[in-house]
Write a protein that holds these residues in place. Structure first.
Motif, PDB file in Angstrom:
ATOM      1  N   VAL A  50      11.897  -5.726  -4.138  1.00 44.69           N
ATOM      2  CA  VAL A  50      10.807  -6.344  -3.366  1.00 44.69           C
ATOM      3  C   VAL A  50      10.152  -5.256  -2.500  1.00 44.69           C
ATOM      4  O   VAL A  50       8.927  -5.202  -2.366  1.00 44.69           O
ATOM      5  CB  VAL A  50      11.308  -7.524  -2.493  1.00 44.69           C
ATOM      6  N   LEU A  51      11.004  -4.353  -1.960  1.00 45.15           N
ATOM      7  CA  LEU A  51      10.483  -3.269  -1.119  1.00 45.15           C
ATOM      8  C   LEU A  51       9.432  -2.439  -1.893  1.00 45.15           C
ATOM      9  O   LEU A  51       8.394  -2.064  -1.332  1.00 45.15           O
ATOM     10  CB  LEU A  51      11.631  -2.356  -0.653  1.00 45.15           C
ATOM     11  N   LEU A  52       9.686  -2.197  -3.179  1.00 45.00           N
ATOM     12  CA  LEU A  52       8.707  -1.437  -3.975  1.00 45.00           C
ATOM     13  C   LEU A  52       7.360  -2.174  -4.008  1.00 45.00           C
ATOM     14  O   LEU A  52       6.301  -1.554  -3.928  1.00 45.00           O
ATOM     15  CB  LEU A  52       9.201  -1.212  -5.409  1.00 45.00           C
ATOM     16  N   GLY A  53       7.435  -3.506  -4.126  1.00 42.91           N
ATOM     17  CA  GLY A  53       6.192  -4.311  -4.132  1.00 42.91           C
ATOM     18  C   GLY A  53       5.484  -4.210  -2.786  1.00 42.91           C
ATOM     19  O   GLY A  53       4.271  -3.990  -2.722  1.00 42.91           O
ATOM     20  N   THR A  54       6.260  -4.335  -1.700  1.00 44.91           N
ATOM     21  CA  THR A  54       5.661  -4.277  -0.354  1.00 44.91           C
ATOM     22  C   THR A  54       5.036  -2.902  -0.101  1.00 44.91           C
ATOM     23  O   THR A  54       3.917  -2.800   0.421  1.00 44.91           O
ATOM     24  CB  THR A  54       6.734  -4.585   0.715  1.00 44.91           C
ATOM     25  N   LEU A  55       5.755  -1.838  -0.516  1.00 44.94           N
ATOM     26  CA  LEU A  55       5.208  -0.487  -0.315  1.00 44.94           C
ATOM     27  C   LEU A  55       3.907  -0.310  -1.105  1.00 44.94           C
ATOM     28  O   LEU A  55       2.956   0.304  -0.612  1.00 44.94           O
ATOM     29  CB  LEU A  55       6.232   0.580  -0.750  1.00 44.94           C
ATOM     30  N   SER A  56       3.857  -0.877  -2.317  1.00 42.66           N
ATOM     31  CA  SER A  56       2.613  -0.718  -3.090  1.00 42.66           C
ATOM     32  C   SER A  56       1.473  -1.510  -2.439  1.00 42.66           C
ATOM     33  O   SER A  56       0.319  -1.085  -2.487  1.00 42.66           O
ATOM     34  CB  SER A  56       2.765  -1.072  -4.571  1.00 42.66           C
ATOM     35  N   PHE A  57       1.817  -2.627  -1.801  1.00 45.33           N
ATOM     36  CA  PHE A  57       0.793  -3.395  -1.078  1.00 45.33           C
ATOM     37  C   PHE A  57       0.223  -2.550   0.079  1.00 45.33           C
ATOM     38  O   PHE A  57      -0.998  -2.433   0.237  1.00 45.33           O
ATOM     39  CB  PHE A  57       1.434  -4.700  -0.564  1.00 45.33           C
ATOM     40  N   TYR A  58       1.121  -1.905   0.861  1.00 47.70           N
ATOM     41  CA  TYR A  58       0.660  -1.057   1.974  1.00 47.70           C
ATOM     42  C   TYR A  58      -0.180   0.111   1.447  1.00 47.70           C
ATOM     43  O   TYR A  58      -1.222   0.448   2.012  1.00 47.70           O
ATOM     44  CB  TYR A  58       1.859  -0.512   2.775  1.00 47.70           C
ATOM     45  N   LEU A  66      -1.881   0.311  -1.313  1.00 50.51           N
ATOM     46  CA  LEU A  66      -3.182  -0.175  -1.803  1.00 50.51           C
ATOM     47  C   LEU A  66      -4.141  -0.389  -0.628  1.00 50.51           C
ATOM     48  O   LEU A  66      -5.322   0.000  -0.685  1.00 50.51           O
ATOM     49  CB  LEU A  66      -2.964  -1.489  -2.574  1.00 50.51           C
ATOM     50  N   LEU A  67      -3.598  -0.964   0.462  1.00 49.92           N
ATOM     51  CA  LEU A  67      -4.416  -1.194   1.668  1.00 49.92           C
ATOM     52  C   LEU A  67      -4.959   0.132   2.222  1.00 49.92           C
ATOM     53  O   LEU A  67      -6.152   0.245   2.543  1.00 49.92           O
ATOM     54  CB  LEU A  67      -3.571  -1.862   2.748  1.00 49.92           C
ATOM     55  N   ILE A  68      -4.069   1.148   2.299  1.00 43.35           N
ATOM     56  CA  ILE A  68      -4.465   2.458   2.849  1.00 43.35           C
ATOM     57  C   ILE A  68      -5.587   3.062   1.993  1.00 43.35           C
ATOM     58  O   ILE A  68      -6.593   3.554   2.518  1.00 43.35           O
ATOM     59  CB  ILE A  68      -3.242   3.413   2.909  1.00 43.35           C
ATOM     60  N   VAL A  69      -5.421   2.983   0.662  1.00 43.26           N
ATOM     61  CA  VAL A  69      -6.426   3.587  -0.231  1.00 43.26           C
ATOM     62  C   VAL A  69      -7.767   2.849  -0.089  1.00 43.26           C
ATOM     63  O   VAL A  69      -8.833   3.478   0.002  1.00 43.26           O
ATOM     64  CB  VAL A  69      -5.922   3.582  -1.699  1.00 43.26           C
ATOM     65  N   HIS A 123      -6.356   9.191  -1.852  1.00 44.60           N
ATOM     66  CA  HIS A 123      -6.647   8.448  -3.082  1.00 44.60           C
ATOM     67  C   HIS A 123      -5.602   8.708  -4.177  1.00 44.60           C
ATOM     68  O   HIS A 123      -5.297   7.834  -4.977  1.00 44.60           O
ATOM     69  CB  HIS A 123      -8.047   8.815  -3.583  1.00 44.60           C
ATOM     70  N   LEU A 124      -5.065   9.951  -4.169  1.00 37.05           N
ATOM     71  CA  LEU A 124      -4.083  10.311  -5.202  1.00 37.05           C
ATOM     72  C   LEU A 124      -2.759   9.549  -5.043  1.00 37.05           C
ATOM     73  O   LEU A 124      -1.952   9.513  -5.973  1.00 37.05           O
ATOM     74  CB  LEU A 124      -3.833  11.830  -5.191  1.00 37.05           C
ATOM     75  N   ILE A 125      -2.584   8.901  -3.869  1.00 40.41           N
ATOM     76  CA  ILE A 125      -1.399   8.044  -3.656  1.00 40.41           C
ATOM     77  C   ILE A 125      -1.323   6.996  -4.779  1.00 40.41           C
ATOM     78  O   ILE A 125      -0.255   6.518  -5.136  1.00 40.41           O
ATOM     79  CB  ILE A 125      -1.488   7.284  -2.291  1.00 40.41           C
ATOM     80  N   SER A 126      -2.492   6.644  -5.322  1.00 40.44           N
ATOM     81  CA  SER A 126      -2.566   5.549  -6.307  1.00 40.44           C
ATOM     82  C   SER A 126      -1.645   5.773  -7.514  1.00 40.44           C
ATOM     83  O   SER A 126      -1.149   4.802  -8.091  1.00 40.44           O
ATOM     84  CB  SER A 126      -3.996   5.378  -6.810  1.00 40.44           C
ATOM     85  N   TYR A 127      -1.426   7.040  -7.877  1.00 42.19           N
ATOM     86  CA  TYR A 127      -0.514   7.293  -9.008  1.00 42.19           C
ATOM     87  C   TYR A 127       0.901   6.819  -8.642  1.00 42.19           C
ATOM     88  O   TYR A 127       1.581   6.182  -9.442  1.00 42.19           O
ATOM     89  CB  TYR A 127      -0.487   8.783  -9.363  1.00 42.19           C
ATOM     90  N   GLY A 128       1.325   7.145  -7.392  1.00 43.44           N
ATOM     91  CA  GLY A 128       2.648   6.718  -6.934  1.00 43.44           C
ATOM     92  C   GLY A 128       2.697   5.202  -6.793  1.00 43.44           C
ATOM     93  O   GLY A 128       3.699   4.566  -7.138  1.00 43.44           O
ATOM     94  N   THR A 129       1.576   4.625  -6.302  1.00 42.19           N
ATOM     95  CA  THR A 129       1.508   3.170  -6.127  1.00 42.19           C
ATOM     96  C   THR A 129       1.740   2.467  -7.466  1.00 42.19           C
ATOM     97  O   THR A 129       2.489   1.492  -7.559  1.00 42.19           O
ATOM     98  CB  THR A 129       0.119   2.768  -5.577  1.00 42.19           C
ATOM     99  N   ALA A 130       1.088   3.010  -8.517  1.00 45.00           N
ATOM    100  CA  ALA A 130       1.216   2.398  -9.857  1.00 45.00           C
ATOM    101  C   ALA A 130       2.684   2.398 -10.281  1.00 45.00           C
ATOM    102  O   ALA A 130       3.202   1.386 -10.768  1.00 45.00           O
ATOM    103  CB  ALA A 130       0.362   3.158 -10.862  1.00 45.00           C
TER     104      ALA A 130
END
Ligand code: HEM
Length: 198
Positions: A101-109, A111-114, A135-142
């Motif tokens: 779930v933490l991975l989901g929450t981190l990707s939500f944060y 996405l918000l930052i980007v 913006h390059l955070i998006s690769y990690g977010t994915a």
């Protein structure tokens, strides 16, 4: 009788967000290249070429954010689980699969930052390099939301992942698409670096 629960709706929202974010990342990769000079772009029907890739990139991100917000909201509305409001924003004590779930929450944060950093008012006040790095955070977010989607049990019963299940197959397909597209994008980056050196 077949009934749809809030938990089913939550899973559906998660899958919609996954599909939209995958599409968004692909469009982002295209935008970061000289795509209008490519032979493949020139071969597309004129009607398709009229579509603004910038707008498509923005709107898939906003729509994905909308689905990402609905996803935990439906989870809270579902009376069959013990998730609390705090578990959504700080899931370390979540009743089920806290690490995933933490991975989901981190990707939500992330996405918000980007999205916030790409707002005109912010973009005008930071350097292009700084904005691009965010913006390059998006690769990690994915990577985070794809592992999250693949590993979460949609029924929250701690069952192991059924990799042949249709919903999980969707996440697997998205992982494959993102990996192949990232490889092609990286090769393009190396080629343009070589051209610049010559
Ligand atoms: C970018 C953000 C997110 C994406 C793309 C995403 C995507 C997904 C996907 C695809 C599934 C599996 C659905 C299935 O196999 O049927 C899932 C499940 C789950 N996610 Fe997320 N998620 C995100 C953020 C979050 C957040 C912030 C939470 C916070 C609680 C969360 C909690 C859960 C839970 C508890 C499940 C299992 C229950 C269910 O399927 O609804 N996710 N998510």
């Amino acid at each position: 009788m077949f009934t749809i629960t809030f938990l089913d709706l939550s899973a559906g929202m998660g899958l919609c967000a996954t599909g939209l974010l995958t599409l968004n990342i692909l469009i982002g990769m295209v935008l970061s290249t000289a795509y209008k000079r490519s032979v493949y772009w020139k071969k597309l029907p004129p009607k398709l070429r009229e579509i603004s890739m910038d707008d498509l990139h923005n709107w898939t991100a906003y729509l994905a954010l909308f689905f990402v917000c609905l996803h935990p909201l439906f989870l809270l509305l579902d009376s069959g689980n013990q998730f609390s409001f705090r578990d959504i924003f700080w899931p370390l004590q979540a009743p089920k699969q806290p690490n995933m779930v933490l991975l989901g929450t981190l990707s939500f944060y992330a996405l918000l930052i980007v999205i916030i950093s790409s707002q005109k008012i912010i973009k005008q006040n930071i350097s292009f390099r700084f904005w691009k790095n965010i913006h390059l955070i998006s690769y990690g977010t994915a990577l985070l939301f794809l592992i999250h989607g693949l590993q979460m049990d949609p029924e929250l019963k701690d069952r192991p992942t059924d990799y042949l299940d249709a919903e999980k197959f969707f996440s697997e397909a998205c992982i494959l698409i993102v990996l192949i597209a990232s490889f092609i994008r990286y090769r393009y980056h190396l080629q343009s670096q070589n051209k610049n050196r010559k």
